[in-house]
Design a protein around this motif. Structure first.
Motif, PDB file in Angstrom:
ATOM      1  N   GLN A 112      -2.757  -5.945  -4.075  1.00 23.32           N
ATOM      2  CA  GLN A 112      -3.640  -5.483  -3.234  1.00 23.32           C
ATOM      3  C   GLN A 112      -2.849  -4.317  -2.226  1.00 23.32           C
ATOM      4  O   GLN A 112      -1.676  -4.789  -1.759  1.00 23.32           O
ATOM      5  N   VAL A 113      -3.717  -3.123  -2.249  1.00 23.94           N
ATOM      6  CA  VAL A 113      -2.776  -2.166  -1.396  1.00 23.94           C
ATOM      7  C   VAL A 113      -4.079  -1.302  -0.670  1.00 23.94           C
ATOM      8  O   VAL A 113      -4.909  -0.988  -1.060  1.00 23.94           O
TER       9      VAL A 113
ATOM     10  N   ALA B  73       0.772   5.556   5.813  1.00 23.91           N
ATOM     11  CA  ALA B  73       0.962   4.061   6.276  1.00 23.91           C
ATOM     12  C   ALA B  73       0.240   3.329   5.507  1.00 23.91           C
ATOM     13  O   ALA B  73      -0.894   3.560   4.651  1.00 23.91           O
ATOM     14  N   GLY B  74       0.203   1.885   5.604  1.00 25.45           N
ATOM     15  CA  GLY B  74      -0.632   1.024   4.907  1.00 25.45           C
ATOM     16  C   GLY B  74      -0.290  -0.587   4.977  1.00 25.45           C
ATOM     17  O   GLY B  74       0.605  -0.897   5.620  1.00 25.45           O
TER      18      GLY B  74
ATOM     19  N   GLU C 113       3.583  -4.471   5.951  1.00 23.29           N
ATOM     20  CA  GLU C 113       3.190  -3.103   6.178  1.00 23.29           C
ATOM     21  C   GLU C 113       4.214  -2.155   6.254  1.00 23.29           C
ATOM     22  O   GLU C 113       5.104  -2.693   6.323  1.00 23.29           O
ATOM     23  N   PHE C 114       3.905  -0.863   6.160  1.00 25.61           N
ATOM     24  CA  PHE C 114       4.784   0.317   5.972  1.00 25.61           C
ATOM     25  C   PHE C 114       4.360   1.683   6.392  1.00 25.61           C
ATOM     26  O   PHE C 114       2.852   1.733   6.640  1.00 25.61           O
ATOM     27  N   GLN C 115       5.340   2.270   6.523  1.00 27.30           N
ATOM     28  CA  GLN C 115       5.080   3.620   7.226  1.00 27.30           C
ATOM     29  C   GLN C 115       5.983   4.566   6.444  1.00 27.30           C
ATOM     30  O   GLN C 115       7.302   4.226   6.082  1.00 27.30           O
ATOM     31  N   LEU C 116       5.738   5.946   6.207  1.00 25.71           N
ATOM     32  CA  LEU C 116       6.379   6.748   5.451  1.00 25.71           C
ATOM     33  C   LEU C 116       6.422   8.252   6.092  1.00 25.71           C
ATOM     34  O   LEU C 116       5.276   8.449   6.580  1.00 25.71           O
TER      35      LEU C 116
ATOM     36  N   THR D  86       9.344  -0.855   5.877  1.00 28.06           N
ATOM     37  CA  THR D  86       8.416  -1.741   5.731  1.00 28.06           C
ATOM     38  C   THR D  86       8.791  -3.174   6.437  1.00 28.06           C
ATOM     39  O   THR D  86      10.011  -3.455   6.446  1.00 28.06           O
ATOM     40  N   HIS D  87       7.681  -3.849   7.092  1.00 28.63           N
ATOM     41  CA  HIS D  87       7.950  -5.329   7.479  1.00 28.63           C
ATOM     42  C   HIS D  87       7.413  -6.208   6.366  1.00 28.63           C
ATOM     43  O   HIS D  87       6.260  -6.149   6.343  1.00 28.63           O
TER      44      HIS D  87
END
Length: 420
Positions: A292-293, A327-328, A342-345, A373-374
């Motif tokens: 799941q993304v 982000a996602g 969660e992540f950001q790039l 990412t956390h």
């Protein structure tokens, strides 16, 4: 002795008359330069004696210079051309390279005439192509007139070529006509020819200023002939694409399929904005595996080549650089244990877009950048009905962040301004 004989003969009035008549006959005789044609393979400026009829042309050139003698060769004009397929600017450059190839050959083989060679690279050979189409009896009269209407129009060369490309006869042109006009025309003037031409015109001229015999003036369009349509009756609005790498993952493992869609809007001469959304949301029936993304990307791309402003569909093609923000959220559980987070790039990308057809593109791109990412590590209970969190943390990554092979389709709207 000869001067004495001529003096005695010309002392007689009738003889002077016949000498004058003979001189006028010579001076008004038709004048023509010796013309040779050497052809080139497509996209090449290399001289190949084994290509088409070049061996005979080179032999005739050797015979011509040897017959006249280098000292009697007044000037040599080299006219080089390229066939109309491809970009106009590249074809103009190709004609220049072909002229330099001929100059190098003449300089190496006939050093005495090297300083008398004049180069005239003319780019695309629309005049020669027109003559071929005009004499073509293998197509219908309507097809011939339609092609001539485009050739004689005031459209830009690239637009004319793209219009002709849409005709069924284009393959015939490419196969039978274009190889004959990728050429160099070599005009050799000897001393006598130049003298006669100068006297016949009544003014002093150099060979480099003489009009070429193959010059062709423009031909007016006939009103009863099919008019040139608008090259592109539509203009681009936006493009929609899907990353085939994500799509094909499902062929290996069904739960690895990552549905995705991207929207891209071109603007200006070299820019586009895009948004991408990836949304796999799979979970096994036993609740023991998950893929799941949810991922969003926003970015801007700068294209190396300006698109042709007169061709609205000449967009989103060639090399590009891009800035990507993403982000996602993810939940990945291969088997009973997994990670959520969660992540950001932020990244930079480079790619190339192939123009498959007027509305279709194939993008290949890679990107690198920074991602944070956390995450939360978990395991499932025996029946996988609940998640037991084990630990959590933060991770930062610098390196590859994206890769894609995307199939793209450009949506359009009707161009009200159209064409002539």
């Amino acid at each position: 002795m000869l001067r004495t004989i001529i003096s005695q003969w010309t002392g007689n009035a009738p003889v002077r008359f016949w000498f004058l008549l003979l001189g006028l006959t010579i001076l008004t005789a038709p004048v023509s330069a010796q013309e040779l044609r050497i052809t080139f393979p497509a996209g090449s400026a290399d001289l190949r004696p084994d290509y088409r009829d070049n061996a005979r042309a080179f032999a005739m050139l050797d015979s011509l210079v040897e017959r006249h003698g280098a000292s009697l060769v007044d000037s040599v004009i080299v006219v080089t051309k390229s066939s109309p397929e491809g970009r106009f600017g590249l074809n103009a450059s190709l004609a220049e390279r072909r002229s330099r190839s001929i100059l190098r050959y003449l300089s190496d083989r006939y050093p005495a005439v090297a300083d008398r060679v004049s180069l005239r690279p003319e780019g695309e050979a629309w005049d020669e192509f027109r003559l071929q189409v005009l004499a073509d009896t293998t197509v219908s009269a309507l097809s011939r007139e339609r092609a001539l209407s485009i050739i004689d129009s005031g459209l830009a060369p690239d637009l004319k070529e793209r219009l002709l490309h849409q005709f069924p006869e284009y393959g015939h042109y490419l196969r039978d006509f274009f190889p004959e006009i990728r050429l160099a025309i070599i005009l050799v003037f000897d001393r006598l020819t130049v003298i006669l031409q100068t006297v016949d015109l009544g003014e002093v001229e150099t060979a480099g200023e003489m009009p070429l015999p193959m010059s062709l003036g423009p031909v007016a369009l006939r009103p009863d002939v099919l008019h040139v349509p608008a090259l592109h009756p539509y203009r681009p609005l936006f493009a929609v694409s899907t990353n085939l790498l994500y799509d094909l993952g499902g062929l290996v493992r069904p739960m690895s399929w990552t549905p995705n869609v991207s929207l891209e809007i071109p603007f200006g001469q070299r820019w586009s904005l895009y948004a991408e959304y990836d949304f796999p949301w799979w979970i096994s029936s036993g609740n023991d595996r998950a893929w799941q993304v949810l991922k969003w990307d926003l970015g801007a791309r700068w294209w190396f080549s300006r698109h042709d402003a007169s061709d609205p569909m000449d967009v989103l093609r060639g090399h590009f650089l891009g800035l990507d923000l993403g982000a996602g959220y993810y939940d990945i559980e291969p088997q009973h244990t997994g990670y959520q987070g969660e992540f950001q790039l932020v990244g930079l990308e480079y790619g190339y877009a192939f123009r498959l057809a007027e509305r279709w593109r194939l993008d290949v791109n890679v990107g690198a950048g920074w991602m944070a990412t956390h995450y939360r590590h978990y395991t499932g209970t025996a029946d996988d009905a609940h998640l037991l969190y084990q630990n959590s943390g933060r991770l930062r990554w610098v390196g590859p962040v994206k890769a894609g092979v995307s199939l793209k389709y450009i949506f359009t709207r009707k161009n009200r301004r159209g064409g002539r």
